[in-house]
Design an enzyme around this catalytic site. Structure first.
Site, short mmCIF file in Angstrom:
data_model
loop_
_atom_site.label_atom_id
_atom_site.label_comp_id
_atom_site.label_asym_id
_atom_site.label_seq_id
_atom_site.Cartn_x
_atom_site.Cartn_y
_atom_site.Cartn_z
N HIS A 283 -2.07 -6.34 11.14
CA HIS A 283 -2.96 -7.42 10.66
C HIS A 283 -2.70 -8.73 11.40
O HIS A 283 -2.28 -9.72 10.78
CB HIS A 283 -2.75 -7.65 9.16
CG HIS A 283 -3.01 -6.44 8.30
ND1 HIS A 283 -2.59 -6.36 7.00
CD2 HIS A 283 -3.66 -5.29 8.56
CE1 HIS A 283 -2.96 -5.19 6.47
NE2 HIS A 283 -3.60 -4.51 7.41
N ASN B 265 -5.41 -6.44 2.99
CA ASN B 265 -5.93 -6.01 4.29
C ASN B 265 -7.15 -6.86 4.67
O ASN B 265 -7.98 -7.15 3.83
CB ASN B 265 -6.34 -4.54 4.22
CG ASN B 265 -5.36 -3.73 3.42
OD1 ASN B 265 -5.18 -3.99 2.24
ND2 ASN B 265 -4.71 -2.80 4.04
N GLU C 111 0.83 -1.20 0.00
CA GLU C 111 0.00 0.00 0.00
C GLU C 111 0.85 1.23 0.00
O GLU C 111 1.85 1.30 0.71
CB GLU C 111 -0.80 0.07 1.29
CG GLU C 111 -1.89 -0.88 1.33
CD GLU C 111 -2.06 -1.32 2.75
OE1 GLU C 111 -1.55 -0.67 3.67
OE2 GLU C 111 -2.71 -2.35 2.89
P1 FDA Z 1 -10.91 -6.16 16.32
O1 FDA Z 1 -9.54 -6.01 16.84
O2 FDA Z 1 -11.40 -5.21 15.30
O3 FDA Z 1 -11.94 -6.06 17.53
C1 FDA Z 1 -11.77 -6.73 18.74
C2 FDA Z 1 -12.47 -5.94 19.82
O4 FDA Z 1 -12.61 -6.75 20.98
C3 FDA Z 1 -11.74 -4.69 20.25
O5 FDA Z 1 -12.64 -3.61 20.30
C4 FDA Z 1 -11.19 -5.04 21.63
O6 FDA Z 1 -11.09 -3.92 22.49
C5 FDA Z 1 -12.23 -6.02 22.12
N1 FDA Z 1 -11.71 -7.00 23.08
C6 FDA Z 1 -10.62 -7.79 22.95
N2 FDA Z 1 -10.48 -8.60 24.00
C7 FDA Z 1 -11.51 -8.33 24.83
C8 FDA Z 1 -11.91 -8.82 26.10
N3 FDA Z 1 -11.22 -9.79 26.73
N4 FDA Z 1 -13.02 -8.30 26.68
C9 FDA Z 1 -13.73 -7.31 26.05
N5 FDA Z 1 -13.40 -6.81 24.86
C10 FDA Z 1 -12.30 -7.31 24.24
N6 FDA Z 1 -7.54 -3.75 7.91
C11 FDA Z 1 -8.07 -3.51 6.69
O7 FDA Z 1 -8.76 -4.37 6.15
N7 FDA Z 1 -7.83 -2.32 6.06
C12 FDA Z 1 -7.05 -1.35 6.61
O8 FDA Z 1 -6.87 -0.28 6.03
C13 FDA Z 1 -6.47 -1.60 7.89
N8 FDA Z 1 -5.64 -0.69 8.48
C14 FDA Z 1 -5.24 -0.87 9.78
C15 FDA Z 1 -4.54 0.13 10.45
C16 FDA Z 1 -4.23 0.00 11.81
C17 FDA Z 1 -3.49 1.09 12.52
C18 FDA Z 1 -4.63 -1.17 12.50
C19 FDA Z 1 -4.33 -1.34 13.96
C20 FDA Z 1 -5.30 -2.18 11.83
C21 FDA Z 1 -5.61 -2.04 10.48
N9 FDA Z 1 -6.32 -3.02 9.81
C22 FDA Z 1 -6.78 -2.81 8.54
C23 FDA Z 1 -6.64 -4.31 10.46
C24 FDA Z 1 -8.08 -4.41 10.93
O9 FDA Z 1 -8.44 -3.27 11.68
C25 FDA Z 1 -8.23 -5.69 11.75
O10 FDA Z 1 -7.90 -6.78 10.91
C26 FDA Z 1 -9.63 -5.87 12.29
O11 FDA Z 1 -10.00 -4.81 13.11
C27 FDA Z 1 -9.75 -7.18 13.04
O12 FDA Z 1 -11.11 -7.40 13.32
P2 FDA Z 1 -11.53 -8.37 14.50
O13 FDA Z 1 -13.02 -8.48 14.47
O14 FDA Z 1 -10.73 -9.62 14.40
O15 FDA Z 1 -11.05 -7.67 15.85
#
Ligand code: FDA
Length: 500
Positions: free
Chosen positions: A439, A477, A356
């Site tokens: 990721h 992504n 990207e």
């Molecule tokens: P996700 O991490 O979204 O959600 C998990 C949630 O559960 C969180 O809100 C967390 O706080 C909560 N949680 C965890 N454990 C818990 C517990 N024990 N009790 C209560 N709550 C709990 N992807 C993409 O496709 N395009 C992009 O442009 C980007 N860019 C990007 C930039 C940056 C800076 C990051 C950090 C990530 C990306 N990503 C991305 C990745 C993408 O955001 C990521 O793959 C997804 O959010 C993952 O989705 P999930 O549903 O797996 O978990």
């Protein structure tokens, strides 16, 4: 503690959790979502909900005294990170021995902090990663469903060519073309109509005001505006915030007991609670969900969990790097934070990379072309849980595989353009930042730790719907795929598992 019962509980409000919550709510099933982060809907003293990447404050980072941005320095100077007071900020950096995992904290999970790039992988690579999933059905039904519910939209190509704000992308495209490489537009959930109005001065600036990594005050269709708003709108879904699930175990008659700790803004535990539920959906993300399951297995709470829980984890081959442009190749003081283009060399079987073109909005000309490369790194790691803490076996040598692949591609680009790498951006005089990932994927892989629909092996009515299902690599992504797989799981589970 009092036992609060609900037919269904969803842990986490990221992509996997949000899809589960909406589809449960629509099916008329009363559901509680438990999210450890805040609800981001109230403005601070500056009138804004979120802070920008250039002026981070306590809202930026999950309980730290200093921000931990991926790009830490500029001209080797510690200009980027700032001292802050501890607070349940929106971005977390979970540190393991040789790998840091960035994740979003709050109602909406990663959707609050990510780049919004909404990419559907190559069907052939999807089929390779998920041999037991019907790829035709994914691409005809669940990917389109996910994209439409997420509000994915394309950038207007004519505007892209004309605007100052994407000069940085056009410069990188030119350098890729000179190398004989293909670039491709990447759709996004950021509303490009809004972005054009930002430029015109008729809408408040967000993408054009250096907002992204710590949240967008406008323009972005994060999950709290899409899936979760719709879920709450069903009248059946309640979201509890600042409540971290600390343990899960079996209750009576095939039910589950979910133990939580409610925290205040200082991080103090103010209440310990227990919930009972019939159906338990885990959407805590790759690290969050894997940790809960491993803890349950290792402490004997859910001893029949599969031995593969904790395995199959990868970084999607993430590497970040910067190139130094010639003085005449200005990238512009104006840069939108929303990436819209990638260099697609995935078809190069000798060295598959999808890179990207990333913005670096500093409000001044810096001649840096920044990239987040996704490489086909086949290395995988395993989580383990002991003495109350989670460890990850990922090594520096495994990261070096990603940077070697990125280097192969970008050496070509540098050669074709007579340019060099930037060594001042990541600390330690490194050209490649391969010690963090955006990721995180895997830990509870579909078809191994679960059945082919995310039903956790060894137990019934226990599901995983998030990024831990993906076996370490997607080539693009991940959030569209995570959303689409969750849609597929919910469609199946609501028909087969909830019949009276
Ligand atoms: P996700 O991490 O979204 O959600 C998990 C949630 O559960 C969180 O809100 C967390 O706080 C909560 N949680 C965890 N454990 C818990 C517990 N024990 N009790 C209560 N709550 C709990 N992807 C993409 O496709 N395009 C992009 O442009 C980007 N860019 C990007 C930039 C940056 C800076 C990051 C950090 C990530 C990306 N990503 C991305 C990745 C993408 O955001 C990521 O793959 C997804 O959010 C993952 O989705 P999930 O549903 O797996 O978990």
């Amino acid at each position: 503690p009092a036992l609060d019962n609900a037919p269904a509980i969803v842990v986490g409000s990221g992509y996997g959790g949000a899809v589960a919550a909406l589809r449960l709510g629509q099916a008329g099933i009363r559901t509680i979502v438990l999210e450890m982060g805040r609800l981001w809907n109230s403005a601070g003293p500056d009138g804004k909900v979120f802070c920008s990447t250039t002026a981070p404050d306590h809202r930026s980072t999950w309980f730290r005294t200093r921000t931990e941005a991926p790009l830490a320095t500029f001209l080797w100077l510690d200009l980027v990170n700032k001292d802050i007071s501890p607070y349940p900020g929106v971005l977390d950096r979970v540190r393991f021995a040789h790998m840091s995992v960035y994740c979003g904290r709050g109602v909406g999970g990663g959707s609050l902090v990510n780049g919004g790039m909404a990419v559907t992988p190559l069907k052939s690579y999807f089929a390779e990663q998920f041999p037991t999933v019907d790829a035709d059905e994914m691409y005809s039904t669940y990917y389109p469903r996910a994209r439409s519910q997420l509000g994915v939209n394309p950038i207007d190509p004519a505007w892209f060519e004309a605007t100052d704000w994407y000069r940085f992308s056009r410069v990188s495209r030119k350098h890729a073309e000179r190398t004989g490489l293909r670039t491709t537009f990447v759709p996004n959930v950021y509303d490009f109509g809004h972005m054009q109005r930002e430029e015109a001065g008729t809408a408040p600036k967000s993408a054009l005001a250096a907002e992204l990594l710590y949240g967008n005050n406008h323009g972005k269709r994060s999950l709290d505006k899409t899936y979760l708003a719709a879920a709450v709108g069903t009248g059946n879904v309640t979201i509890h915030t600042l409540e971290r699930v600390s343990a899960i175990r079996l209750g009576e008659g095939g039910t589950y007991v979910v133990q939580t700790q409610r925290i205040d803004n200082a991080g103090n535990v103010v209440e310990t609670k227990e919930y009972g539920c019939g159906y338990l959906f885990l959407g805590g993300g790759s690290v969050g969900t894997t940790e809960l399951l491993l803890r349950a297995r290792e402490t004997g709470a859910l001893p029949d969990l599969d031995a593969s829980v904790g395995t199959g984890w990868g970084t999607n081959g993430n590497v970040m790097l910067g190139r130094a442009n010639h003085l005449w190749d200005t990238v512009g003081a104006h840069q939108s934070t929303v990436p819209v283009m990638g260099i697609d060399d995935w078809a190069n079987t000798a060295n598959p990379v999808f890179a990207e073109i990333a913005p670096l909005p500093m409000g001044l000309e810096h001649w840096v072309s920044l990239y987040l490369a996704i490489t086909k790194n086949q290395e995988r790691a395993t989580f383990s849980y002991s003495g109350g803490s989670l460890a990850l076996s990922w090594t520096a040598a495994q990261s070096a595989v990603s940077s070697a692949m990125a280097k192969k591609l970008f050496d070509r680009i540098n050669r074709a353009n007579a340019t060099i790498y930037r060594y001042d951006l990541f600390g330690g005089n490194r050209a490649f930042a391969d010690d963090f990932t955006y990721h995180p994927l895997g830990g509870c892989v579909l078809g191994r730790a679960t059945d082919d629909y995310g039903r956790v092996k060894g137990y019934s009515k226990l599901y995983v719907t998030d990024g831990s299902l993906v076996p370490g690599s997607l080539g693009v992504n991940p959030f569209v795929t995570i959303t689409a797989l969750a849609e597929r799981t919910m469609a199946r589970v609501l028909v087969e598992d909830t019949a009276p």
